[in-house]
Design a protein around this motif. Sequence first.
Motif, mmCIF file in Angstrom:
data_model
loop_
_atom_site.group_PDB
_atom_site.id
_atom_site.type_symbol
_atom_site.label_atom_id
_atom_site.label_comp_id
_atom_site.label_asym_id
_atom_site.label_seq_id
_atom_site.Cartn_x
_atom_site.Cartn_y
_atom_site.Cartn_z
ATOM 1 N N ASP A 113 -16.562 -46.545 60.334
ATOM 2 C CA ASP A 113 -16.352 -47.992 60.453
ATOM 3 C C ASP A 113 -15.404 -48.253 61.624
ATOM 4 O O ASP A 113 -14.288 -47.723 61.633
ATOM 5 C CB ASP A 113 -15.759 -48.520 59.139
ATOM 6 N N THR A 132 -13.654 -48.316 51.443
ATOM 7 C CA THR A 132 -12.671 -47.453 52.094
ATOM 8 C C THR A 132 -11.642 -46.937 51.090
ATOM 9 O O THR A 132 -11.291 -45.752 51.097
ATOM 10 C CB THR A 132 -11.976 -48.242 53.228
ATOM 11 N N GLN A 173 -13.501 -50.467 62.199
ATOM 12 C CA GLN A 173 -12.190 -50.958 61.756
ATOM 13 C C GLN A 173 -11.182 -49.810 61.595
ATOM 14 O O GLN A 173 -9.969 -50.036 61.643
ATOM 15 C CB GLN A 173 -12.303 -51.680 60.407
ATOM 16 N N ASN A 196 -10.209 -48.130 59.041
ATOM 17 C CA ASN A 196 -9.303 -48.241 57.884
ATOM 18 C C ASN A 196 -9.112 -46.913 57.153
ATOM 19 O O ASN A 196 -8.017 -46.615 56.672
ATOM 20 C CB ASN A 196 -9.823 -49.276 56.870
ATOM 21 N N ASP A 242 -17.403 -43.035 55.149
ATOM 22 C CA ASP A 242 -17.039 -44.436 54.891
ATOM 23 C C ASP A 242 -17.815 -45.347 55.843
ATOM 24 O O ASP A 242 -17.678 -45.238 57.056
ATOM 25 C CB ASP A 242 -15.531 -44.630 55.099
HETATM 26 MG MG LIG Z 1 -13.895 -50.403 54.648
#
Ligand SMILES: [Mg+2]
Length: 271
Positions: free
Chosen positions: A50, A27, A52, A54, A140
Amino acid sequence: MAEEKLALPATTRVFTVANQKGGVGKTTTTVNLAAAFARSGARVLVIDLDPQGNASTALGVEHRAETPSIYDVVVDESSMASVMQKSPEFDHLYCIPATIHLAGAEIELVSMVAREQRLATALTTLLQEADEPFHYVFIDCPPSLGLLTINAFVAATEVLIPIQCEYYALEGLSQLLNNVAMIGKHLNPRLTVSTILLTMFDSRTNLANQVADDVREHFPDKVLSTLIPRSVRISEAPSYGQTVISYDTNSAGSLSYREAAAEMARRGVPN
Ligand SMILES: [Mg+2]
Ligand SMILES: Nc1ncnc2c1ncn2[C@@H]1O[C@H](COP(=O)(O)OP(=O)(O)OP(=O)(O)O)[C@@H](O)[C@H]1O
């Protein structure tokens, strides 16, 4: 580094940033290279794939659960144009955010038609219909080789592998390369691993130097000569919703990502 104007590619270069190992700098590399290219005048899109989220955070882009996101593209066939946001970081820097809903997509995709091609189809439409062409797209990936990462491989032309300069760096790399080869054979013949970037390099340790030498020996024509140093500025930038390129433009970490971008632009697309 001089304020070099980077040559723009004639056609869009689409990179998947992948490594199934967690926390190696995927990332960080995605957002900082994207920012470095945008800063030098390129039109750049980051696709956060992703759950997440990020990359969305680092680019200062809204990604609460109800925000239209890459989930809607991959699962519900929304257009990328309808969920794309402008990053406040730089002009011509855009992001398609990921929300927590994406965590379920890996399972939902399993039973869907063209489950491996959904991201590629949406990206092709975006690139064809964009008013102005994008020069770079960075995808990503999550730290796994599941269907989301496969979608990224099918949508891209180049794979960029960040490798953390630590003991287990090469472990799992052959599995990653095998997967890319399989995708190349069956789903996306244009895909090549074009770029390897050594990250979190600490020149004071013998181990980091040894890992860097090993990787260079194995992949002499893929590894960038620019190394990304371990840097506190790089790691604190995301907590301000920023890339290090804007957070501290002339810090060593920012300069290293700007130099890596310049090197990628100079090298161009591999034959
Ligand atoms: Mg990452
Ligand atoms: N060059 C660097 N110097 C210092 N810290 C770094 C550097 N690169 C990344 N980090 C920090 O290391 C951690 C992992 O980096 P990052 O999130 O980019 O890895 P990742 O591969 O995307 O992780 P994941 O697999 O969870 O998606 C983060 O806290 C990040 O801020």
